[in-house]
Design an enzyme around this catalytic site. Structure first.
Site, PDB file in Angstrom:
ATOM      1  N   GLU A   1      -8.755   0.331  -6.783  1.00 60.07           N
ATOM      2  CA  GLU A   1      -9.385  -0.052  -5.492  1.00 60.07           C
ATOM      3  C   GLU A   1     -10.876  -0.477  -6.081  1.00 60.07           C
ATOM      4  O   GLU A   1     -11.314  -0.403  -7.339  1.00 60.07           O
ATOM      5  CB  GLU A   1      -9.619   1.298  -4.747  1.00 60.07           C
TER       6      GLU A   1
ATOM      7  N   ASP B   1       2.514   2.694  -9.906  1.00 58.93           N
ATOM      8  CA  ASP B   1       1.996   3.926  -9.201  1.00 58.93           C
ATOM      9  C   ASP B   1       2.806   4.798  -8.248  1.00 58.93           C
ATOM     10  O   ASP B   1       3.944   4.285  -7.848  1.00 58.93           O
ATOM     11  CB  ASP B   1       0.763   3.346  -8.417  1.00 58.93           C
TER      12      ASP B   1
ATOM     13  N   HIS C   1      -7.327  -5.166  -4.723  1.00 60.36           N
ATOM     14  CA  HIS C   1      -6.646  -4.302  -5.858  1.00 60.36           C
ATOM     15  C   HIS C   1      -5.413  -4.602  -6.356  1.00 60.36           C
ATOM     16  O   HIS C   1      -4.795  -5.329  -5.828  1.00 60.36           O
ATOM     17  CB  HIS C   1      -6.387  -2.652  -5.263  1.00 60.36           C
TER      18      HIS C   1
END
Ligand code: F6R
Length: 258
Positions: free
Chosen positions: A143, A67, A138
């Site tokens: 999420e 990410d 998460h």
């Protein structure tokens, strides 16, 4: 799901580093999926040490990070690009062209996400994925409420996640609201998964991930569906597991098991 419980996080990280080293020794051109945040830092330190002292070779390795914050450029010190260079890439012999991280400054995120997924496929898929876990359960930035079949895309960060990550910024107001993240579906396609968790603040999320139902409300619980996922926990992160003693017993007997 294999649950390993260690006296402390350093021992968990050492064990994780041994598994990564085994992977690279067996397949020098392995594709690694990597995480940022505090959980994998000791693992990365250990891998750097193994590179220096044992010659652990990264020259053929390809990496894909999970990410990146939207709006942060590669050179921003808070970006995950910067984090990975600071904590790992600058100290090992990985080829710059083999490093992939999601872009936080794309002009076309939809196209970028598709491109990123395609690069993973073209690289042959992820052999070993390293994960941390958020206090809300998460994995990557998937999420609560994320589809368990999700692919790389933009997610809105939960307020809890922004508060948890504020420690890396001057104030919580500086924490970006959005991130680009591999999906749960993307992560589940990795051949092997290692999840590191340390500390009491992860204990509830770990309990739900391991002993709760598979649910989008704790995306780490999707790892229950994976055939080769190992959780490496310190005692505090394992504290709320009702099966804790059973897991410890298995761990003790495992080397002798048929
Ligand atoms: C980071 C990531 C996140 C973190 C999680 C835990 O790349 O994917 O899911 O693993 O937020 O963060 P730490 O390790 O800082 O507690």
């Amino acid at each position: 799901m294999r649950v390993l419980i260690f006296d402390n996080h350093q021992e968990a990280s050492d064990a994780a580093a041994n598994i990564v080293a085994e992977q690279l020794n067996a397949k020098p051109d392995s594709v690694l999926g990597l995480a940022t945040g505090s959980s994998p830092v000791a693992l990365y330190e250990r891998l750097i040490e193994k590179h220096r002292s044992e010659g652990l070779d990264f020259s053929l390795v390809t990496t894909f990070n999970l990410d990146e914050y939207i709006g942060l450029s590669k050179s921003d010190p808070q970006s995950y690009h910067a984090f990975m260079h600071q904590h790992l890439f600058d100290y090992i012999n990985i080829a710059e062209q083999n490093i992939y991280l999601p872009s936080g400054t794309s002009e076309n995120y939809r196209a970028f996400c598709q491109w990123y997924e395609k690069q993973i496929v073209l690289a042959g898929g992820i052999d070993l994925q390293v994960l941390g876990i958020g206090t809300d359960g998460h994995i990557a930035f998937n999420e609560p409420g994320s589809s368990l079949g999700s692919r790389t895309r933009i997610k809105t960060l939960a307020e809890q996640t922004r508060k948890d990550n504020a420690r890396y910024f001057d104030s919580v107001d500086d924490v970006p609201h959005y991130a680009i993240t591999m999906g749960v579906g993307t992560i589940l396609e990795a051949r092997k998964i290692l999840l590191l968790a340390k500390g009491k603040k992860k204990a509830a999320a770990i309990r739900e991930a391991v002993e709760g139902p598979v649910t989008a409300m704790n995306t780490a619980s999707a790892l229950q569906l994976h055939p080769d996922a190992t959780l490496l926990l310190d005692r505090k992160a394992a504290e709320e597991l009702s099966l804790k003693d059973y897991f410890l017993e298995i761990q003790k007997k495992e080397p002798k098991a048929p």
